[in-house]
Design a protein around this motif. Structure first.
Motif, short mmCIF file in Angstrom:
data_model
loop_
_atom_site.label_atom_id
_atom_site.label_comp_id
_atom_site.label_asym_id
_atom_site.label_seq_id
_atom_site.Cartn_x
_atom_site.Cartn_y
_atom_site.Cartn_z
N GLY A 1 4.02 1.55 -0.05
CA GLY A 1 4.84 0.58 0.26
C GLY A 1 4.75 -0.71 -0.60
N GLU A 2 3.33 -1.12 -1.12
CA GLU A 2 3.08 -2.27 -1.73
C GLU A 2 3.51 -1.92 -3.22
N GLN A 3 2.89 -0.78 -3.92
CA GLN A 3 3.13 -0.67 -5.27
C GLN A 3 4.59 -0.26 -5.67
N LEU A 4 5.26 0.29 -4.91
CA LEU A 4 6.69 0.47 -5.10
C LEU A 4 7.53 -0.91 -4.70
N GLY A 5 7.05 -1.47 -3.83
CA GLY A 5 7.78 -2.81 -3.43
C GLY A 5 7.44 -3.82 -4.66
N ARG A 6 6.39 -3.84 -5.34
CA ARG A 6 6.04 -4.81 -6.28
C ARG A 6 6.83 -4.61 -7.68
N GLY A 7 7.41 -3.12 -7.71
CA GLY A 7 8.13 -2.93 -8.82
C GLY A 7 7.98 -1.54 -9.34
#
Length: 457
Positions: free
Chosen positions: A142-148
């Protein structure tokens, strides 16, 4: 069976998991005899980007850009990527849609150890299929894809496709506010529904760009949904557009029509007749504009005829007459994990009554189904909820056969958008041994239970 980090490191020593020394910052692989290669040194690192004009967003990038560097390889050739982690936390790379050996699939504690800060990992595999694919982590998704940390992987056909022009469009909504600061990547209330939506649309990292394309030419548009959550109602009104491939696999060319629903992780390849110089056509998500395609002068000759169908990929055809049938129910669970403190994982979703716990590394030891190598199967996918689920299978492709909600012209894919209350049938040959992830690609859903393991032995 509990496996220690030391044991996994010993088993993976030949795969190139080592610490990154100061003298190893540049990497090059020679070309093996009779095999052309595309070699990359791919670095994941923090990068400030300007998504909102006048403000900086602390993104995470592959190859110095977010979405990440476009990687390219030719069908049947070996792709060799030295992945270097310069983030502050562990990560991996999963090569979405590529039929590859398990040890290259990027699933932590199953196919490899997480790549720690300062380490590198050598990914090395043959790309058997031509098409549009992508890459992303399978850790803290969630966070790693979300950050780009998302990027396109394009596998070119062995022979010329007939298209003289092409452009990749990476679609992504960002979880940012009006000052470019990140908002929550996952909100429990939204995770239990359709998923936590991003707030700012982008194409190739830019909000509502104008893309110059050669006027009067037929251009191959590779459109990739790299979003955490959003299903796009893709529309190109006022232009002639034909579908040439879905999720990396060719289809018989047909008109795009009014719209196409493109779920997270899914891809579509279109042939688009670009209008005359100065004319513009919108790329829309329903009523919302994502980008503008503008015809510009070029030195190209007249467009000529539409290209022929793309050559089929070498995927084994399932024999439906002798296929074993398995049923998978995707449904809402609606519970918080028993005995956990505030901030721990929720279990909102389940497959066949089982909710995946992303914090339990032993889940991979309890596959939801065990398939016999080279046997034939029909999966009945049943969505018992009011929300869409793009169902993705690692390591293999499957053929979509039928649906109770729409007419299906059978085609191969790795991700199928299962609509609310829909039942669909897909078929495959279990020809890739290993334990493979099987999950919804709405990242909120995956991280709150909607994932399982399927073993091929």
């Amino acid at each position: 069976m509990n496996v220690t980090r030391r044991q996994i490191l010993a088993g993976l020593a030949g795969l190139g998991v080592v610490g990154l020394g100061a003298g190893n910052m540049r990497y090059w692989l020679g070309r093996p005899e009779n095999v052309a290669t595309h070699d990359y040194e791919l670095i994941a690192a923090p990068l400030d980007v300007e998504l909102v004009p006048g403000f900086k967003t602390p993104a995470w990038a592959y190859g110095g850009q977010a979405p990440g560097l476009e990687l390219r390889c030719r069908q049947g050739e070996r792709l060799r990527v030295r992945f270097i982690n310069r983030l502050s936390e562990a990560t991996t790379i999963h090569w979405h849609g590529i039929r590859l050996p398990l040890e290259m699939d990027g699933v932590p504690y199953l196919s490899q150890l997480p790549v720690l800060p300062g380490e590198y990992f050598d990914y090395d595999f043959i790309c058997p299929d031509a098409g549009s694919f992508w890459y992303h982590p399978h850790t803290a998704s969630g966070e790693q894809l979300g950050r780009g940390l998302v990027g396109p992987l394009i596998v070119e056909e062995r022979v010329p496709s007939g298209f003289r022009h092409e452009r990749t469009l990476s679609l992504k909504h960002w979880h940012v506010d009006k000052q470019g600061a990140f908002t929550a990547f996952s909100v429990p209330r939204e995770a239990a529904r359709g998923g936590t939506p991003g707030l700012l649309s982008s194409v190739n990292g830019t909000h509502n760009p104008t893309l110059a394309l050669p006027a009067g030419q037929i251009v191959r548009l590779r459109i990739l949904n790299l979003d955490n959550t959003l299903t796009y109602r893709l529309m190109l009104p006022g232009v002639e557009a034909r579908i040439y491939a879905l999720d990396g696999n060719p289809v018989e060319p047909r008109p795009l029509g009014k719209e196409y629903w493109l779920g997270p992780g899914m891809r579509i390849e279109l042939g688009v007749l670009i209008p005359e110089v100065g004319q513009e056509i919108p790329v829309r998500n329903g009523p919302l504009r994502l980008a503008t395609l503008k015809g510009v002068a070029s030195s190209s000759e007249a467009a000529g005829a539409w290209p022929p169908p793309l050559p089929a990929n070498p995927i084994a055809e399932p024999d439906l007459a002798r296929a074993e049938k398995l049923r998978f129910n995707f449904e809402w669970a609606g519970a918080v994990s028993v005995g956990v403190e505030q901030g721990a994982a929720h279990s909102f979703w389940q497959i066949n009554g089982q909710a995946w716990d992303i914090d339990d590394k032993s889940c991979v030891e309890r596959p939801i189904a065990t398939l016999k190598k080279n046997s034939h199967y029909i999966f009945e996918l049943r969505n018992l909820s009011q929300y869409q689920h793009p169902i993705h299978l690692h390591g293999m492709s499957f053929k979509v056969l039928s649906s109770n909600r729409k007419t299906i012209t059978p085609y191969f894919t790795d991700t199928y958008l299962l609509g609310k209350n829909e039942t669909a049938q897909v078929a495959l040959v279990a020809d890739n041994p290993g334990i493979w992830m099987f999950h919804c690609h709405v990242i909120d859903h995956m991280e709150t239970g909607l994932m399982a393991a399927i073993e091929v032995v």
